[in-house]
Design an enzyme around this catalytic site. Sequence first.
Site, PDB file in Angstrom:
ATOM      1  N   SER A  69       0.810  -1.211   0.000  1.00  9.95           N
ATOM      2  CA  SER A  69       0.000   0.000   0.000  1.00  9.95           C
ATOM      3  C   SER A  69       0.849   1.270   0.000  1.00  9.95           C
ATOM      4  O   SER A  69       1.584   1.535  -0.938  1.00  9.95           O
ATOM      5  CB  SER A  69      -0.954  -0.036   1.200  1.00  9.95           C
ATOM      6  N   ASP A 281      -2.641   6.728  -3.106  1.00  5.34           N
ATOM      7  CA  ASP A 281      -1.502   6.042  -2.495  1.00  5.34           C
ATOM      8  C   ASP A 281      -1.009   4.963  -3.453  1.00  5.34           C
ATOM      9  O   ASP A 281      -1.560   4.774  -4.550  1.00  5.34           O
ATOM     10  CB  ASP A 281      -1.846   5.474  -1.107  1.00  5.34           C
ATOM     11  N   ASP A 283      -1.062   1.733  -3.881  1.00  2.00           N
ATOM     12  CA  ASP A 283      -1.846   0.631  -4.474  1.00  2.00           C
ATOM     13  C   ASP A 283      -3.255   1.072  -4.848  1.00  2.00           C
ATOM     14  O   ASP A 283      -4.095   0.249  -5.186  1.00  2.00           O
ATOM     15  CB  ASP A 283      -1.879  -0.581  -3.537  1.00  2.00           C
ATOM     16  N   ASP A 285      -5.782   2.592  -3.063  1.00  4.31           N
ATOM     17  CA  ASP A 285      -6.993   2.443  -2.239  1.00  4.31           C
ATOM     18  C   ASP A 285      -7.248   3.632  -1.309  1.00  4.31           C
ATOM     19  O   ASP A 285      -8.230   3.647  -0.579  1.00  4.31           O
ATOM     20  CB  ASP A 285      -6.988   1.118  -1.456  1.00  4.31           C
ATOM     21  N   ALA A 503      -1.408   1.293  19.164  1.00  7.96           N
ATOM     22  CA  ALA A 503      -0.318   0.529  18.558  1.00  7.96           C
ATOM     23  C   ALA A 503      -0.579   0.366  17.070  1.00  7.96           C
ATOM     24  O   ALA A 503      -1.714   0.150  16.645  1.00  7.96           O
ATOM     25  CB  ALA A 503      -0.222  -0.836  19.228  1.00  7.96           C
TER      26      ALA A 503
END
Length: 548
Positions: A69, A281, A283, A285, A503
């Site tokens: 990505s 971006d 890829d 998406d 995280a």
Amino acid sequence: MPPSSLRVVYAFAREMHPKTTDVFIQYGTAGFRTKASLLEHVVYRMGLLAVLRSRVKNGRTIGIMITASHNLEPDNGVKLVDPDGEMLEQSWEEIATRLANVSDNDLESTTAEIIKQVNSDMALKASVYIGMDTRYTSPRLAAAAVHGVMALKGTPKEFGIVTTPMLHFCVKCRNDNTYGTPTEEGYYEKIVGAFKNISQKLPVVGNYNTTLYVDGANGVGGKKLNIIKKSLDGELDLVLFNLGGNGGKLNLNCGADFVKVSQKPPVGIEHVPFQRVASLDGDGDRLIYYYVDDKNEIHLLDGDQIAILLASYITELLKSCGAQELRLGLVQTAYANGASTRYITQELKVPVTCVKTGVKHLHHAALSYDIGIYFEANGHGTVVYSKEAKNVVRKIAEEGEAEQRKAAQLLLNFIDVTNETVGDAISDLFLVESVLRARGLDVRDWAALYRDVPCRQLKVTVQDRNVISTTDAERQCTSPEGLQTKINELVSKYPSGRSFVRASGTEDVVRVYSEADTQESADKLAAEVAQAVFDLAGGVGDRPELPE
């Protein structure tokens, strides 16, 4: 399939795709993602898993997408796509992680255990679609996926270089032929065809102009728009840059993630003040719009603004159709700007659901509405329509009064422009352009709908991201002890202050998000919270600093 026929699983692994690293790798929010050099054995094993998943789904087609990505070029990744074009069912993520990490010697027995665990009928046919992005490591990894499919006697079909959403679309179409044709041409036919239908019904009015500059992130999305451009018949004049030539590196100082996080325009173009620019971006998406003003300051129109633009227009069309009984709702994450949430609930009077970060969580929540709009602030999102909603609109298009029929036809075209399977930068770009055209808006008009609260994102490298636990859709931190108390204390010092930490789903970093009444305060709050994370959550390396 008797256990003896699983010998080929081990043979392929040993001879062609051996596990050469002890690095533990986990299936996260976007599948497996790490340095490409660590992934070959993982992708081979995902070929195996895709075959088992296909058989559990009675031979329906499963997708494998090779992509990292918005990550930089040395990385790569792999994720599985379920039969309806959705992310892999969450309960299988643990199975994927287990299969990816066992030794080659244990691969055969672990595969046999998983076959038994998921009750996969090995006599059934299995179908797997494989796509990849433009990274130089992708062809080798795609070949590993093919070998994994073949090792368990599945049927692989390679799509070559496609955007991630195109693969999701093709998987959905293969399993539901009412949705479209499962080819790249079928994708263009449906999505681009519907956009042209809308454009032909809507004259260019107001401040809208048909010229759109597009930053292709040196990835696959720009390449596909270059193909599409030729068929737009002047309805939209695409000026494309960062298409991968002239030494441009994938996602490096360009693309949606760079623009959103750094709040800087991409390299590769001389900006004219107030020029409308869309950034994809790597890829294809994610989608972010922006413009640079006459003082050379950048103004972002991110996932929040896209969601609001689409929600306001769909609400308007539903009213014109006389179909207000359909429940429209918006799904956001904690990253959504606080000002956007207030505008949606107070001005548009549209309900908002807040969920954990990750498209799978947003997509699932959106399905609870007749029409569900979901966008992450990073520009990843789409609209989903229930069968009931489509039937209601279709009936009005056929039987309603003249004005209602007209609005319903527009909404049916709008539905066809939408890639409902997953966030899709190309589909979303055409949706945004349709609304701007219908309303006669330029970027300044769009930006004036509401004003974002200033915000800042930072990341802190830690020894182990699992020390961070959260609740309340990631808005509250439950561990390590004392961290949330410290965040609350820091936030209380700033007007309109808000901050949370979570995280990363893919690497050992903790992401910090902060808002405040001024950019200086938002930056300061982010830096202070990042410092608290570093001190209390085991930060490593240099202490966190603000980007310049």
